[in-house]
Design a protein around this motif. Structure first.
Motif, short mmCIF file in Angstrom:
data_model
loop_
_atom_site.label_atom_id
_atom_site.label_comp_id
_atom_site.label_asym_id
_atom_site.label_seq_id
_atom_site.Cartn_x
_atom_site.Cartn_y
_atom_site.Cartn_z
N VAL A 55 -8.36 1.70 1.41
CA VAL A 55 -9.42 1.13 0.58
C VAL A 55 -9.33 1.70 -0.84
CG1 VAL A 55 -11.90 0.87 0.32
CG2 VAL A 55 -10.87 0.83 2.59
N LEU A 56 -8.98 2.98 -0.90
CA LEU A 56 -8.85 3.66 -2.19
C LEU A 56 -7.80 2.97 -3.06
CD1 LEU A 56 -10.13 6.27 -3.35
CD2 LEU A 56 -8.03 7.43 -2.69
N ILE A 57 -6.65 2.69 -2.43
CA ILE A 57 -5.57 2.02 -3.15
C ILE A 57 -6.03 0.63 -3.60
CG2 ILE A 57 -3.23 1.08 -2.92
CD1 ILE A 57 -3.15 4.03 -3.04
N ARG A 58 -6.72 -0.09 -2.71
CA ARG A 58 -7.20 -1.42 -3.07
C ARG A 58 -8.16 -1.36 -4.24
NH1 ARG A 58 -6.13 -5.21 1.12
NH2 ARG A 58 -5.38 -4.09 2.94
N LYS A 59 -8.99 -0.31 -4.28
CA LYS A 59 -9.97 -0.18 -5.35
C LYS A 59 -9.29 0.19 -6.67
CE LYS A 59 -13.98 -1.21 -4.02
NZ LYS A 59 -14.64 -0.86 -2.79
N LEU A 60 -8.26 1.04 -6.58
CA LEU A 60 -7.60 1.52 -7.79
C LEU A 60 -6.71 0.46 -8.42
CD1 LEU A 60 -6.69 5.20 -6.85
CD2 LEU A 60 -8.21 4.46 -8.68
N PHE A 61 -6.09 -0.35 -7.58
CA PHE A 61 -5.19 -1.39 -8.09
C PHE A 61 -5.65 -2.76 -7.63
CE2 PHE A 61 -2.67 2.46 -7.24
CZ PHE A 61 -2.24 2.77 -8.52
N PRO A 62 -6.83 -3.18 -8.05
CA PRO A 62 -7.36 -4.45 -7.50
C PRO A 62 -6.48 -5.65 -7.83
CG PRO A 62 -8.72 -3.64 -9.31
CD PRO A 62 -7.73 -2.58 -9.01
N TRP A 63 -5.78 -5.56 -8.96
CA TRP A 63 -5.01 -6.73 -9.40
C TRP A 63 -3.84 -7.10 -8.49
CZ3 TRP A 63 -0.35 -4.45 -10.55
CH2 TRP A 63 -0.43 -3.07 -10.88
N ILE A 64 -3.35 -6.15 -7.68
CA ILE A 64 -2.22 -6.53 -6.81
C ILE A 64 -2.69 -7.17 -5.51
CG2 ILE A 64 -0.37 -5.03 -7.57
CD1 ILE A 64 -1.31 -3.10 -5.35
N ILE A 68 0.82 -1.21 0.00
CA ILE A 68 0.00 0.00 0.00
C ILE A 68 0.85 1.27 0.00
CG2 ILE A 68 -1.65 1.33 1.39
CD1 ILE A 68 -3.07 -1.29 1.93
N PRO A 69 1.88 1.36 0.86
CA PRO A 69 2.72 2.56 0.79
C PRO A 69 3.38 2.77 -0.57
CG PRO A 69 3.10 1.45 2.86
CD PRO A 69 2.20 0.56 2.05
N VAL A 70 3.84 1.70 -1.18
CA VAL A 70 4.51 1.84 -2.48
C VAL A 70 3.54 2.43 -3.51
CG1 VAL A 70 5.40 0.54 -4.45
CG2 VAL A 70 6.30 0.10 -2.17
N PHE A 71 2.35 1.85 -3.57
CA PHE A 71 1.41 2.35 -4.57
C PHE A 71 0.87 3.72 -4.20
CE2 PHE A 71 1.83 -1.88 -6.06
CZ PHE A 71 1.61 -1.78 -7.43
N ALA A 72 0.76 3.99 -2.92
CA ALA A 72 0.34 5.33 -2.49
C ALA A 72 1.34 6.36 -2.99
CB ALA A 72 0.22 5.38 -0.97
N THR A 73 2.64 6.01 -2.88
CA THR A 73 3.68 6.94 -3.30
C THR A 73 3.65 7.17 -4.80
OG1 THR A 73 5.01 6.06 -1.50
CG2 THR A 73 6.15 7.39 -3.14
N LEU A 74 3.56 6.08 -5.56
CA LEU A 74 3.54 6.21 -7.02
C LEU A 74 2.35 7.06 -7.46
CD1 LEU A 74 4.52 2.58 -8.12
CD2 LEU A 74 5.95 4.64 -8.06
N LEU A 75 1.21 6.78 -6.86
CA LEU A 75 0.00 7.50 -7.22
C LEU A 75 0.15 8.99 -6.87
CD1 LEU A 75 -2.86 6.97 -8.32
CD2 LEU A 75 -3.64 6.75 -5.97
N ALA A 76 0.76 9.26 -5.72
CA ALA A 76 0.92 10.65 -5.28
C ALA A 76 1.85 11.42 -6.24
CB ALA A 76 1.46 10.69 -3.86
N ILE A 77 2.94 10.76 -6.65
CA ILE A 77 3.86 11.42 -7.57
C ILE A 77 3.15 11.70 -8.90
CG2 ILE A 77 5.97 11.11 -8.94
CD1 ILE A 77 7.15 9.64 -6.54
#
Lengths: 497, 362
Positions: free
Chosen positions: B351-360, B23-32
């Motif tokens: 939950v937002l991250i889970r919804k945006l990247f369901p495949w991971i 979750i932190p990794v994808f949160a960071t990528l999404l934020a950038i």
């Protein structure tokens, strides 16, 4: 109303499979099942919270489909949940109209009208509720009636009660049954969900038993008995009465003299309590909830400071002792609320297994914890006390209530023990586990341990205790031998001596 | 996502792994990504956005010197965030790292310039005393909470404000203020108290110092403390369920005081390491909001020591890369603040991250 071939799965788990169920007007249907048998899932389907994978719901022979609780309400299905859905600071009327506020001009809420309707319902079904009272000031029994009015207000014809008596005192249960009978007379269909056998036998017209998501039997109260129902429910023979041979009282383990406790608002919650507990003895503390039992147990276990009086364990007096010190004496405590006090839900079973012994030599060296030994301890408890789990690494809140309780009891009883203080040891636990827990308590007593059993279930007290004391408004008002007529004890619990 | 499963085996279960890494990794990528989108929406050309992105990566990990800058910026963040994580574990929300850093830094300055001591001893002393003062300052909040129930969020915020004024006062004391200066600036610490630069042999200008190694060591110590000691067990028990910890014989008051003091100790160490490793002296605002960024780092690291280490390095990278971005793409440093804030929002809403990247998360 009719349910036809209802099925619902969660992943690989079949919570409900092909369930057929009917309930008629003017009938009380009992739905009996252990925790996790699928009762709640079924009811959630009925009230529109879940969608069934397959199956049909028919009301008055018409096919119905609900997508949410509101639609279910509109179709005359109403549910009283085990945990009330009320806003504590709102009045009775405000709570009842919540979500469906009748309005006057300019969107002003029409409280007057609503109040009159509430009063009308209240008198029609003899519910006796004051519409202006604030919820948080009302006793639990009345709050439940507010919930009932809430669904009647929405013109419910099918009323579902989920474990309605779990939170009620014995007196309130009697009153509640009267209400249900009144509702039945007016032609409502009622579904009564419970795992208490004597209640379905007393109140229901017909009983359906649910086990592992299937209806395993239909019984009529007149033609069946507790034993038969329990077997259906658990799927094997259950011994409802724990065998308990008479034993000689041993030496005094615990002596309490003139114990008084002042509450925060300067009232005596416990006054001048004397009691003695002997070896090989189970002392039952009976009483309606809130008569000082909780405070007495907290005082005995060092969780609450005492205003006056003496507590002596094993012939030695202890003054303002800590919970840890009492634990070190071999006094074990099963607290009344396992989730709030006895276990840490987010801790693993291993971590919970050493909750009050983690500092002992076996589990730590200086400050380093010995997880290897802790794991061994957890496995020991899981095996010896039949905790159903596939790993000791999962967190405790993933276990069912019965298994949580077995873990807790296992932790308290598996190490050296001289005295056991058990509060509500079987609250919210399924029949199979109750039998097991009762046997463990009697077994401990037979080994020479003294047990204090604090329970609001009079049946449990009578089944297990060698001696019974009754607490009423913080005083010990009566003491009975174990073979006393339950009605006499019941009267004492109500304060009549 | 085989690679995730592979690493997943190192954690006791998949959920923890998702929580502290994925979750932190994808949160960071999404934020950038959103940060750059914001840049384009606000009128910059695509080229500038691309340039900014390249500068962000180059400035943080593109060369030895940028890695050095990243780690230098990460060091105090890791220390202070570790402290905040310890607080989280015990159910405490320590907003006061900033004040504790200031106290630790002030103590370090005094030790740094007023004693003539051999190199290694002086260094140990400056760090120890800095840590001690941070701990003492946090102790006040812990003690207030344990004895009076005063909420630590309120008391630590107030102590932060007091610390700022204390620093202003401190820098005007004649024996502390640098000789011949009228502006508030302290004397410089002696060479013997300085944290040596660890890449000195490559290039004397590489600023990363021994404090970073000590921070990694602190990560391991805190990890051990939280998960392998009776003290950590008590912290976590009190943090998760106060009633049950009382039942088990733990004293919540003592535990709260101890957890708060350890949190302050680590923040104090952040202040001391910043003085002894980078600044050499104290100025108004030398704490530079590290104590507040550290809250974000602790949240991003999910209050897990290993998570804090990586989150700290990430935030260090954002700071170092942001400077490069400002220089080579002429993009305001404020964009970094926006990205940092976005990361926290996504972390707070997994939950937002889970919804945006369901495949991971399958």
């Amino acid at each position: 109303m009719k349910l036809h071939e209802i099925s619902k799965s969660f992943g690989p788990v079949k919570a409900n499979s092909n369930i057929n169920l009917t309930v008629d007007r003017g009938e009380i249907l009992g739905l009996l099942g252990e925790n996790g048998a699928g009762k709640t899932t079924l009811m959630n389907i009925l009230t529109g919270l879940y969608k069934p994978d397959s199956g049909k719901i028919l009301i008055d022979n018409q096919l119905r489909e609900f997508h949410n609780p509101r639609e279910a309400n509109k179709n005359g299905v109403g549910m009283v949940h085990q945990h009330f859905m009320l806003v504590p600071v709102f009045s009775v009327t405000e709570n009842i109209i919540l979500g469906e506020e009748p309005t006057k001009r300019f969107n002003k809420i029409d409280l007057e009208n609503a109040k009159n309707k509430v009063l009308k319902i209240s008198s029609e079904y003899k519910l006796d509720v004051d519409p202006d009272q604030i919820i948080e000031k009302l006793p639990v029994g009345i709050q439940q009636r507010v919930e009932i009015i809430k669904i009647l207000f929405r013109d419910a014809e099918i009323l579902i009660f989920d474990e309605p008596t779990a939170v009620l005192t014995p007196q309130e249960v009697v009153e509640f049954f009267e209400i249900i009978k009144n509702l039945k007379k007016t032609g409502k269909a009622i579904i009564f969900i419970t795992h208490k056998l004597h209640e379905v036998l007393e109140i229901c017209d017909r009983i359906n038993v649910l086990r592992r998501g299937k209806i395993v039997g239909e019984e009529y109260p007149k033609k069946t008995d507790k034993k038969k129902l329990a077997e259906l429910m658990v799927g094997r023979t259950v011994n409802l009465r724990t065998s308990r041979k008479k034993m000689e009282q041993g030496e005094v383990l615990l002596e309490v003299n003139g114990l008084s406790i002042l509450s925060d608002n300067k009232e005596y919650v416990l006054s001048n309590v004397d009691l003695k507990l002997h070896k090989n003895e189970i002392l039952g503390i009976a009483g309606v909830q809130g008569n000082g039992q909780t405070e007495l147990v907290e005082a005995l276990t060092g969780l609450r400071s005492v205003s006056s009086g003496k507590i002596s364990y094993f012939g030695k007096e202890y003054k303002n002792f800590s919970p840890r010190k009492i634990h070190q004496l071999g006094v074990r405590h099963i607290p009344e609320d396992r989730q709030k006090q006895g276990l840490i839900g987010e801790f693993s079973l291993t971590e919970n297994s050493i909750l009050n012994t983690y500092y002992e030599e076996e589990f730590s060296y200086n400050i380093t914890l010995n997880w290897t030994n802790a794991k061994i301890e957890a496995k020991k408890i899981i095996e010896k006390f039949d905790v159903r789990t596939n790993s000791e690494n999962i967190s405790a809140n993933k276990l069912s209530g019965g298994n949580q309780q077995k873990l807790l009891i296992g932790r308290e009883m598996s190490r050296s023990i001289n005295l056991l203080i058990a509060s509500q040891p079987t609250r919210g636990v399924d029949v199979g586990s109750i039998e097991y827990i009762h046997n463990q308590i009697v077994f401990a007593r037979n080994k020479g341990i003294g047990v204090i059993l604090n329970s609001t279930e009079l049946e449990e007290i009578i089944a297990l205790s060698d001696r019974i004391i009754v607490l009423f408004e913080g005083k010990v008002i009566a003491e009975f031998p174990s073979d006393t007529d339950p009605n006499i004890i019941g009267l004492a619990m109500a304060g009549e001596n | 996502m085989k690679i995730f499963n592979y690493f997943g085996n190192y954690f006791s279960n998949r959920e923890t792994f998702q929580e502290i890494i994925v979750i932190p990794v994808f949160a960071t990528l999404l934020a950038i990504f959103l940060g750059l989108l914001l840049l384009i929406v606000s009128g910059s050309s695509n080229e500038i956005a691309l340039k900014a992105l390249i500068a962000l990566f180059y400035g943080s990990f593109g060369s030895i010197s940028s890695i050095s800058e990243t780690l230098t910026a990460a060091t105090p963040l890791i220390f202070a965030a570790l402290g905040i994580a310890v607080g989280f574990k015990a159910g405490l929300f320590n907003i006061g790292a900033e004040g504790q850093i200031i106290l630790g830094g002030m103590a370090a300055v005094i030790i740094g310039f007023s004693f003539q001591l051999p190199f290694f001893i002086h260094l140990i002393l400056i760090l120890l005393v800095g840590a001690l003062f941070g701990a003492l300052y946090a102790f006040i909040s812990g003690w207030l909470k344990a004895t009076t129930g005063a909420h630590e969020v309120i008391t630590t915020i107030m102590l932060n404000l007091i610390a700022y004024r204390l620093l202003d006062f401190f820098l005007r004391i004649p024996s502390i203020q640098k000789e011949g200066r009228n502006d508030p600036i302290s004397k410089s610490i002696l060479d013997t108290a300085e944290l040596p630069r660890i890449l000195y042999f490559l290039d004397p200008n590489l600023r990363v110092h021994m404090g970073f190694l000590i921070a990694i060591f602190a990560v391991l110590i805190v990890y051990w403390l939280i998960f392998y000691t009776t003290i950590g067990y008590e912290f976590r028990a009190v943090g998760k369920n106060l009633e049950a910890s009382r039942y088990s014989g733990i004293s919540p008051s003592m535990t709260i005081i101890l957890a708060m003091s350890i949190a302050g100790l680590l923040a104090g160490l952040a202040g001391a390491s910043q003085i002894a490793g980078v600044l050499g002296r104290a100025t108004p605002g030398f704490s530079a909001g590290i104590g507040f960024d550290a809250i974000a780092v602790a949240l991003l690291g999910r209050a897990h020591p290993i998570g804090v280490l990586f989150a700290g390095i990430l935030f260090g990278a954002l700071i170092a890369g942001g400077r490069q971005m400002q220089v080579s793409a002429d993009v305001s440093l404020d964009l970094i603040t926006v990205i940092q804030a976005l990361i926290i929002i996504f972390i707070a809403a997994p939950v937002l991250i889970r919804k945006l990247f369901p495949w991971i998360f399958r």
